[in-house]
Motif scaffolding. Structure first.
Motif, PDB file in Angstrom:
ATOM      1  N   GLU A 113     110.665 -65.665  -0.538  1.00 41.75           N
ATOM      2  CA  GLU A 113     110.057 -64.856   0.519  1.00 41.75           C
ATOM      3  C   GLU A 113     109.725 -63.452   0.030  1.00 41.75           C
ATOM      4  N   VAL A 114     110.648 -62.859  -0.720  1.00 37.90           N
ATOM      5  CA  VAL A 114     110.398 -61.522  -1.265  1.00 37.90           C
ATOM      6  C   VAL A 114     109.233 -61.571  -2.259  1.00 37.90           C
ATOM      7  N   ALA A 115     109.249 -62.544  -3.152  1.00 36.41           N
ATOM      8  CA  ALA A 115     108.175 -62.668  -4.150  1.00 36.41           C
ATOM      9  C   ALA A 115     106.827 -62.889  -3.474  1.00 36.41           C
ATOM     10  N   ARG A 116     106.802 -63.738  -2.480  1.00 32.41           N
ATOM     11  CA  ARG A 116     105.542 -64.038  -1.782  1.00 32.41           C
ATOM     12  C   ARG A 116     105.003 -62.801  -1.069  1.00 32.41           C
ATOM     13  N   GLN A 117     105.885 -62.062  -0.404  1.00 31.48           N
ATOM     14  CA  GLN A 117     105.458 -60.851   0.305  1.00 31.48           C
ATOM     15  C   GLN A 117     104.923 -59.808  -0.676  1.00 31.48           C
ATOM     16  N   ARG A 118     105.621 -59.606  -1.778  1.00 33.03           N
ATOM     17  CA  ARG A 118     105.175 -58.637  -2.794  1.00 33.03           C
ATOM     18  C   ARG A 118     103.820 -59.048  -3.367  1.00 33.03           C
ATOM     19  N   PHE A 119     103.651 -60.348  -3.590  1.00 28.29           N
ATOM     20  CA  PHE A 119     102.396 -60.876  -4.118  1.00 28.29           C
ATOM     21  C   PHE A 119     101.244 -60.578  -3.153  1.00 28.29           C
ATOM     22  N   LEU A 120     101.451 -60.842  -1.872  1.00 25.69           N
ATOM     23  CA  LEU A 120     100.406 -60.590  -0.884  1.00 25.69           C
ATOM     24  C   LEU A 120     100.063 -59.096  -0.808  1.00 25.69           C
ATOM     25  N   GLU A 121     101.078 -58.250  -0.902  1.00 23.19           N
ATOM     26  CA  GLU A 121     100.847 -56.810  -0.901  1.00 23.19           C
ATOM     27  C   GLU A 121     100.056 -56.386  -2.137  1.00 23.19           C
ATOM     28  N   MET A 122     100.415 -56.932  -3.297  1.00 24.47           N
ATOM     29  CA  MET A 122      99.709 -56.596  -4.535  1.00 24.47           C
ATOM     30  C   MET A 122      98.255 -57.061  -4.477  1.00 24.47           C
ATOM     31  N   ARG A 123      98.035 -58.247  -3.950  1.00 23.41           N
ATOM     32  CA  ARG A 123      96.672 -58.770  -3.858  1.00 23.41           C
ATOM     33  C   ARG A 123      95.832 -57.885  -2.927  1.00 23.41           C
ATOM     34  N   LYS A 124      96.430 -57.452  -1.810  1.00 27.33           N
ATOM     35  CA  LYS A 124      95.709 -56.577  -0.890  1.00 27.33           C
ATOM     36  C   LYS A 124      95.390 -55.241  -1.562  1.00 27.33           C
ATOM     37  N   LEU A 125      96.347 -54.699  -2.308  1.00 26.89           N
ATOM     38  CA  LEU A 125      96.101 -53.441  -3.016  1.00 26.89           C
ATOM     39  C   LEU A 125      94.969 -53.586  -4.026  1.00 26.89           C
ATOM     40  N   ARG A 126      94.938 -54.698  -4.749  1.00 26.63           N
ATOM     41  CA  ARG A 126      93.847 -54.925  -5.707  1.00 26.63           C
ATOM     42  C   ARG A 126      92.503 -54.983  -5.000  1.00 26.63           C
ATOM     43  N   THR A 127      92.470 -55.643  -3.862  1.00 24.21           N
ATOM     44  CA  THR A 127      91.228 -55.730  -3.090  1.00 24.21           C
ATOM     45  C   THR A 127      90.822 -54.339  -2.609  1.00 24.21           C
ATOM     46  N   ASP A 128      91.791 -53.575  -2.114  1.00 20.92           N
ATOM     47  CA  ASP A 128      91.511 -52.217  -1.649  1.00 20.92           C
ATOM     48  C   ASP A 128      90.995 -51.343  -2.786  1.00 20.92           C
ATOM     49  N   ILE A 129      91.610 -51.459  -3.946  1.00 22.19           N
ATOM     50  CA  ILE A 129      91.195 -50.668  -5.107  1.00 22.19           C
ATOM     51  C   ILE A 129      89.768 -51.028  -5.510  1.00 22.19           C
ATOM     52  N   LYS A 130      89.435 -52.312  -5.517  1.00 20.23           N
ATOM     53  CA  LYS A 130      88.064 -52.715  -5.851  1.00 20.23           C
ATOM     54  C   LYS A 130      87.079 -52.121  -4.855  1.00 20.23           C
ATOM     55  N   GLY A 131      87.434 -52.174  -3.575  1.00 24.32           N
ATOM     56  CA  GLY A 131      86.561 -51.610  -2.547  1.00 24.32           C
ATOM     57  C   GLY A 131      86.381 -50.120  -2.710  1.00 24.32           C
ATOM     58  N   LEU A 132      87.475 -49.422  -2.989  1.00 20.99           N
ATOM     59  CA  LEU A 132      87.401 -47.978  -3.184  1.00 20.99           C
ATOM     60  C   LEU A 132      86.607 -47.629  -4.441  1.00 20.99           C
ATOM     61  N   SER A 133      86.797 -48.394  -5.496  1.00 18.63           N
ATOM     62  CA  SER A 133      86.044 -48.164  -6.732  1.00 18.63           C
ATOM     63  C   SER A 133      84.553 -48.342  -6.494  1.00 18.63           C
ATOM     64  N   ALA A 134      84.200 -49.367  -5.736  1.00 17.51           N
ATOM     65  CA  ALA A 134      82.786 -49.607  -5.410  1.00 17.51           C
ATOM     66  C   ALA A 134      82.232 -48.456  -4.575  1.00 17.51           C
TER      67      ALA A 134
END
Length: 186
Positions: A113-134
């Motif tokens: 559960e901890v690993a899955r939650q951290r993974f989802l948070e990391m994936r969202k951050l990567r998406t946010d970073i790509k959006g901000l970079s664009a």
């Protein structure tokens, strides 16, 4: 939770699979090496990967680096080793969890559960970073184009922006696309 299980020892793998099923997990695939684990992850898109570190061929650390690097699934590493060097290598591989053998059934679900939650948070951050970079790239493009328009026409920055915006609206295109085209043609 849907799991891919990578453990080179058949008896241990069988015991872990049973434990996983007892806590409500569905084992989508199981294997004995990292290369096959990568293939199974790409094929099944599990919620979690439980992976031994020491395996023949591609070891668990190398497989974890690849799976984590591509953000395919969260990986919880499983090992008999708890020395600082192994833990350091596990962290560097991108693992989001670490369990020491022998596996205790009660520790599996919380680790997952901890690993899955951290993974989802990391994936969202990567998406946010790509959006901000664009967005930053678009702003830079627009600023360059406004500057070029100002020099070419002698207009103010505000007037240059209005020209870009008007063209964007007339062509029903993003203002950054209009700016890019303008820079390419001038």
């Amino acid at each position: 939770m849907r799991v891919v299980l990578a453990e080179d020892e058949p008896i241990i793998r069988m015991d872990i699979k049973r434990m996983l099923e007892e806590i409500g997990c569905r084992v989508l695939g199981e294997c004995r090496d990292g290369a096959t684990a990568i293939e199974l992850v790409k094929k099944y898109h599990p919620d979690i990967v439980l992976m031994d570190i020491k395996m023949p061929g591609t070891n668990g650390l190398a497989a974890t680096r690849m799976i984590s690097g591509e953000m395919l699934a969260p990986v919880v590493l499983l090992t008999s080793y708890s020395d600082p060097r192994t833990i350091e290598k596990a962290m560097a591989s991108g693992a989001l969890g670490y369990l020491v053998k022998p596996v205790e059934k009660k520790k599996l679900k919380p680790a997952f559960e901890v690993a899955r939650q951290r993974f989802l948070e990391m994936r969202k951050l990567r998406t946010d970073i790509k959006g901000l970079s664009a967005a930053v790239a678009d702003r830079s493009l627009i600023a360059q184009t406004k500057s070029m328009l100002q020099k070419k026409t002698g207009c103010s920055e505000e007037e240059a922006y209005r020209m870009l915006r008007r063209t964007s609206m007339n062509q029903q295109r993003k203002i950054s696309e209009v700016a890019k085209d303008f820079l390419l043609t001038n």
